[in-house]
Design a protein around this motif. Structure first.
Motif, PDB file in Angstrom:
ATOM      1  N   TYR A   7      78.571  44.299  77.323  1.00  0.00           N
ATOM      2  CA  TYR A   7      77.545  44.534  78.343  1.00  0.00           C
ATOM      3  C   TYR A   7      76.227  43.879  77.932  1.00  0.00           C
ATOM      4  CZ  TYR A   7      75.063  47.047  81.975  1.00  0.00           C
ATOM      5  OH  TYR A   7      74.350  47.355  83.093  1.00  0.00           O
ATOM      6  N   ASN A  11      74.354  40.685  79.806  1.00  0.00           N
ATOM      7  CA  ASN A  11      73.076  40.925  80.487  1.00  0.00           C
ATOM      8  C   ASN A  11      71.886  40.655  79.589  1.00  0.00           C
ATOM      9  OD1 ASN A  11      73.992  42.118  83.139  1.00  0.00           O
ATOM     10  ND2 ASN A  11      75.073  43.403  81.674  1.00  0.00           N
ATOM     11  N   ALA A  14      68.431  39.780  81.196  1.00  0.00           N
ATOM     12  CA  ALA A  14      67.783  40.904  81.875  1.00  0.00           C
ATOM     13  C   ALA A  14      67.211  41.882  80.861  1.00  0.00           C
ATOM     14  CB  ALA A  14      68.778  41.604  82.792  1.00  0.00           C
ATOM     15  N   ILE A  15      67.978  42.151  79.812  1.00  0.00           N
ATOM     16  CA  ILE A  15      67.510  43.105  78.801  1.00  0.00           C
ATOM     17  C   ILE A  15      66.264  42.579  78.094  1.00  0.00           C
ATOM     18  CG2 ILE A  15      68.134  44.251  76.628  1.00  0.00           C
ATOM     19  CD1 ILE A  15      71.047  44.372  77.793  1.00  0.00           C
ATOM     20  N   ILE A  17      64.062  40.582  79.409  1.00  0.00           N
ATOM     21  CA  ILE A  17      62.929  40.714  80.341  1.00  0.00           C
ATOM     22  C   ILE A  17      62.421  42.149  80.349  1.00  0.00           C
ATOM     23  CG2 ILE A  17      62.197  40.548  82.759  1.00  0.00           C
ATOM     24  CD1 ILE A  17      64.219  38.308  83.100  1.00  0.00           C
ATOM     25  N   ILE A  18      63.367  43.103  80.382  1.00  0.00           N
ATOM     26  CA  ILE A  18      62.958  44.512  80.418  1.00  0.00           C
ATOM     27  C   ILE A  18      62.112  44.854  79.197  1.00  0.00           C
ATOM     28  CG2 ILE A  18      63.827  46.876  80.188  1.00  0.00           C
ATOM     29  CD1 ILE A  18      66.011  46.205  82.126  1.00  0.00           C
ATOM     30  N   SER A  21      58.784  43.085  79.203  1.00  0.00           N
ATOM     31  CA  SER A  21      57.916  43.602  80.269  1.00  0.00           C
ATOM     32  C   SER A  21      57.275  44.932  79.880  1.00  0.00           C
ATOM     33  CB  SER A  21      58.699  43.802  81.562  1.00  0.00           C
ATOM     34  OG  SER A  21      59.293  42.610  81.965  1.00  0.00           O
ATOM     35  N   ILE A  22      58.041  45.736  79.136  1.00  0.00           N
ATOM     36  CA  ILE A  22      57.463  47.013  78.696  1.00  0.00           C
ATOM     37  C   ILE A  22      56.214  46.749  77.856  1.00  0.00           C
ATOM     38  CG2 ILE A  22      57.833  49.066  77.263  1.00  0.00           C
ATOM     39  CD1 ILE A  22      60.781  48.964  78.093  1.00  0.00           C
ATOM     40  N   LEU A  24      54.437  44.081  77.789  1.00  0.00           N
ATOM     41  CA  LEU A  24      53.430  43.448  78.628  1.00  0.00           C
ATOM     42  C   LEU A  24      52.678  44.498  79.446  1.00  0.00           C
ATOM     43  CD1 LEU A  24      52.534  40.600  79.271  1.00  0.00           C
ATOM     44  CD2 LEU A  24      54.116  40.576  81.190  1.00  0.00           C
ATOM     45  N   GLY A  25      53.442  45.414  80.056  1.00  0.00           N
ATOM     46  CA  GLY A  25      52.832  46.472  80.874  1.00  0.00           C
ATOM     47  C   GLY A  25      51.860  47.300  80.060  1.00  0.00           C
ATOM     48  N   ILE A  26      52.286  47.675  78.865  1.00  0.00           N
ATOM     49  CA  ILE A  26      51.425  48.494  78.006  1.00  0.00           C
ATOM     50  C   ILE A  26      50.160  47.719  77.644  1.00  0.00           C
ATOM     51  CG2 ILE A  26      51.248  49.572  75.731  1.00  0.00           C
ATOM     52  CD1 ILE A  26      54.256  50.209  75.975  1.00  0.00           C
ATOM     53  N   GLU A  27      50.352  46.457  77.270  1.00  0.00           N
ATOM     54  CA  GLU A  27      49.235  45.625  76.840  1.00  0.00           C
ATOM     55  C   GLU A  27      48.229  45.403  77.977  1.00  0.00           C
ATOM     56  OE1 GLU A  27      47.047  44.207  74.158  1.00  0.00           O
ATOM     57  OE2 GLU A  27      49.009  45.069  73.707  1.00  0.00           O
ATOM     58  N   SER A  48      55.489  48.057  92.850  1.00  0.00           N
ATOM     59  CA  SER A  48      56.835  48.617  92.751  1.00  0.00           C
ATOM     60  C   SER A  48      57.578  48.487  94.077  1.00  0.00           C
ATOM     61  CB  SER A  48      56.795  50.077  92.270  1.00  0.00           C
ATOM     62  OG  SER A  48      56.243  50.907  93.247  1.00  0.00           O
ATOM     63  N   VAL A  50      58.368  45.912  95.151  1.00  0.00           N
ATOM     64  CA  VAL A  50      59.177  44.712  94.948  1.00  0.00           C
ATOM     65  C   VAL A  50      60.646  44.992  95.270  1.00  0.00           C
ATOM     66  CG1 VAL A  50      59.700  45.080  92.497  1.00  0.00           C
ATOM     67  CG2 VAL A  50      59.470  42.755  93.365  1.00  0.00           C
TER      68      VAL A  50
END
Lengths: 104, 470
Positions: A7, A11, A14-15, A17-18, A21-22, A24-27, A48, A50
């Motif tokens: 799995y 993927n 995608a993993i 990016i996830i 992104s976490i 990045l979001g925090i920063e 969201s 999106v």
């Protein structure tokens, strides 16, 4: 265990990016002044929306020749997604308008 | 299509997703600074519209079929209706109804995610069952939870606290997990579980309701921010199903941002997230017996007006009562009047004052209070001893000194605005009701404190009239 590994390798993009992104979001969000908590939350809320892309894909490839559950729920998904996007961005804009007007 | 032909449409689509993703990140970044926030919102919106248009015209399913024209037309029609509806509601609604509106739009996003996941579950091309189920569960919780939050903020749903709630919620959570695990191991999801998936949908919706039902008061900003991050995560899960990078990035970005905001709120109350979710404030301690509480002293309007008129530094500490009484405009009027008389007026904003993150800021901005006048808790507290008059308007727990000196109290350790350190304190309150934490507020009994009972709006109006006569 093997399934998890398969799995992961299937993927991995995608993993990646996830996870990135976490961070990045925090920063991007840390050190935001409390003045902007509401508009920021509201703007993020609009982003969201999106999920509308998912709605478009779903309804886009749905069989519309007959009335089906997929048809109906697809329309609902697109409608809800649009509400989230349009309403979210407009509300945020209106809020920020108030912050701006007295900075003359 | 052979391997060496270049699918221009696909490349344009992927490239547009990249541009959208960049616009989301930059938009969010700009949103976190007052000067650039409006531009940030516009950037993010542009990214969204771009992704929507390119998806509509360039997306191909696994067999390589584009979206047929009829479907395009239907989608454009639905999107037009949704846009007009969403934008009109957002423009027309009263500024004070903003918190519930944000909650409502959050609910619609959650619902869309849940529906997409629900439909994709039976799609044989979908290989990510776990992610689909997570999207369904999280999206449903975000939807029903946000609807309850919407109802609460709008005033037609009351807090519903019961000791059994904790166990009901725990049970539901276990049930949701069990169904997800079962669906994961079920050999043929298509046959055995089409009913089960709807059951999971319903349980998740119920869980969202039960989860938000007991939460209220100062915990509201926390739960709203949390639900916001749920919607983002649910959207990202759906993005995972479609291997759509813009959806994954946008969703996770919101999820992470919402989580950070949630943690900030929790920290502002010195409580853990778990504590907010399962154990609402106990109340239990009523009046702590180990302490002299003194007597309540009222102040007349004329005394209050003189006190304010001849003060040098005044700090206004607003709380939910200001929003409930819709007193922000009168409050700003009082501020303008005092400023005109040479009084330095500032506002002390507690991070969890009100019912959503930054509620007081929006409310006061609506009443034309320049945001430079709004001072955050950590910045105002050191100045407090030099303040002549602190006016507490409809705030309670966020100024309760028990948070500092009553280790047995339920709010002990929560950072507060040190109103009690000011030289004089005027508390505007409707009556002697307790705050959300349901405990006595020693501030009201202090030697320097005077109470001005009544509706905040009425009291402020009278106060303004009184000061004008001086």
């Amino acid at each position: 265990m093997e399934q998890i590994l398969i799995y992961f390798s299937e993927n991995k993009e995608a993993i990646f990016i996830i996870v990135l992104s976490i961070f990045l979001g925090i920063e991007v969000i840390s050190h935001v002044p409390s003045v902007l908590h509401t508009p920021l939350m509201s703007g993020a809320n609009a982003i969201s929306g999106v999920i509308i892309i998912g709605g478009i894909i779903l309804l886009g490839h749905a069989d519309l020749t007959e009335w089906s559950l997929e048809f109906f729920l697809g329309i609902l998904a697109v409608l809800f997604g649009t509400l989230n996007v349009a309403g979210g961005f407009v509300v945020t804009d209106r809020m920020l308008e108030m912050f701006r007007k007295k900075r003359k | 299509m052979t391997d060496n032909t270049i699918d221009v449409g696909q490349i344009v689509l992927d490239f547009s997703y990249l541009v959208s993703a960049i616009l989301f990140v930059i938009g969010l970044k700009l949103l976190s600074k007052p000067e650039s926030a409006k531009r940030g919102n516009l950037y993010a919106a542009t990214g969204m519209v771009l992704a929507m248009i390119t998806t509509l015209f360039l997306h191909k399913d696994i067999q390589g079929n584009s979206i047929p024209l009829t479907n395009v037309l239907v989608i454009v029609l639905v999107i037009s209706i949704g846009t007009v509806l969403g934008a009109v509601i957002a423009r027309k609604i009263k500024m004070t109804a903003m918190p519930q509106l944000v909650s409502f739009y959050n609910a619609t996003g959650g619902a869309a995610s849940a529906l997409v996941a629900l439909m994709e579950f039976s799609n044989p091309d979908n290989s990510s069952i776990l992610v689909t189920l997570l999207g369904l569960v999280i999206g449903s919780i975000a939807f029903s939870g946000s609807m309850i939050a919407y109802g609460k903020l709008d005033g037609w749903i009351k807090d519903w606290l019961s000791p059994a709630m904790k166990y009901v919620n725990l049970f539901m959570l276990v049930l949701v997990t069990a169904v997800v695990v079962y669906l994961m191991i079920a050999a043929d999801p298509l046959i055995s579980s089409s009913v089960l998936i709807y059951i999971l949908f319903i349980i998740s919706l119920l869980y969202g309701i039960f989860f938000v039902m007991p939460i209220g008061g100062a915990d509201m900003p926390v739960v709203i921010s949390l639900l916001n991050s749920f919607t983002g995560i649910a959207a990202a899960m759906a993005g995972f199903i479609y291997k759509n990078q813009a959806m994954i990035l946008g969703g996770i970005l919101v999820g992470a941002a919402g989580t950070i905001l949630t943690i900030l709120m929790c920290r502002a109350m010195n409580r853990s997230l778990l504590n907010v979710i399962i154990g609402a404030f106990g109340g239990g301690g009523a009046v702590a017996g180990n302490r002299e509480i003194g007597i309540i002293k009222e102040i007349s309007l004329s005394d209050a007006s003189i006190l304010l008129n001849y003060a040098q530094k005044v700090v206004i500490i607003p709380g939910y009562g200001l929003a409930a009484a819709q007193a922000q405009h009168v409050c700003s009027e009082l501020d303008a009047l005092l400023t005109e008389r040479g009084v330095e007026v500032k506002y002390a904003i507690h991070p969890v004052a009100g019912r959503m993150p930054g509620h007081m800021n929006v409310l006061l901005a609506e009443a034309d209070v320049p945001y430079e006048k709004l001072v955050e808790m950590d910045d105002i507290n050191p100045q407090m001893p030099g303040i002549d008059v602190a006016i507490v308007i409809g705030a309670n727990d966020v100024v309760n000194p028990a948070a500092i000196d009553d280790p047995s109290g339920p709010i002990y350790g929560m950072p507060i605005i040190n109103a009690h350190e000011a030289k004089n304190i005027i508390v505007m309150k409707r009556g002697m009701g307790k705050g959300y934490a349901a405990i006595e507020n020693y501030l009201f009994y202090g030697d320097k404190t005077r109470m001005l009972f009544g509706n905040a709006k009425d009291s402020l109006q009278k106060l303004v009239a009184e000061i004008k006569n001086l």
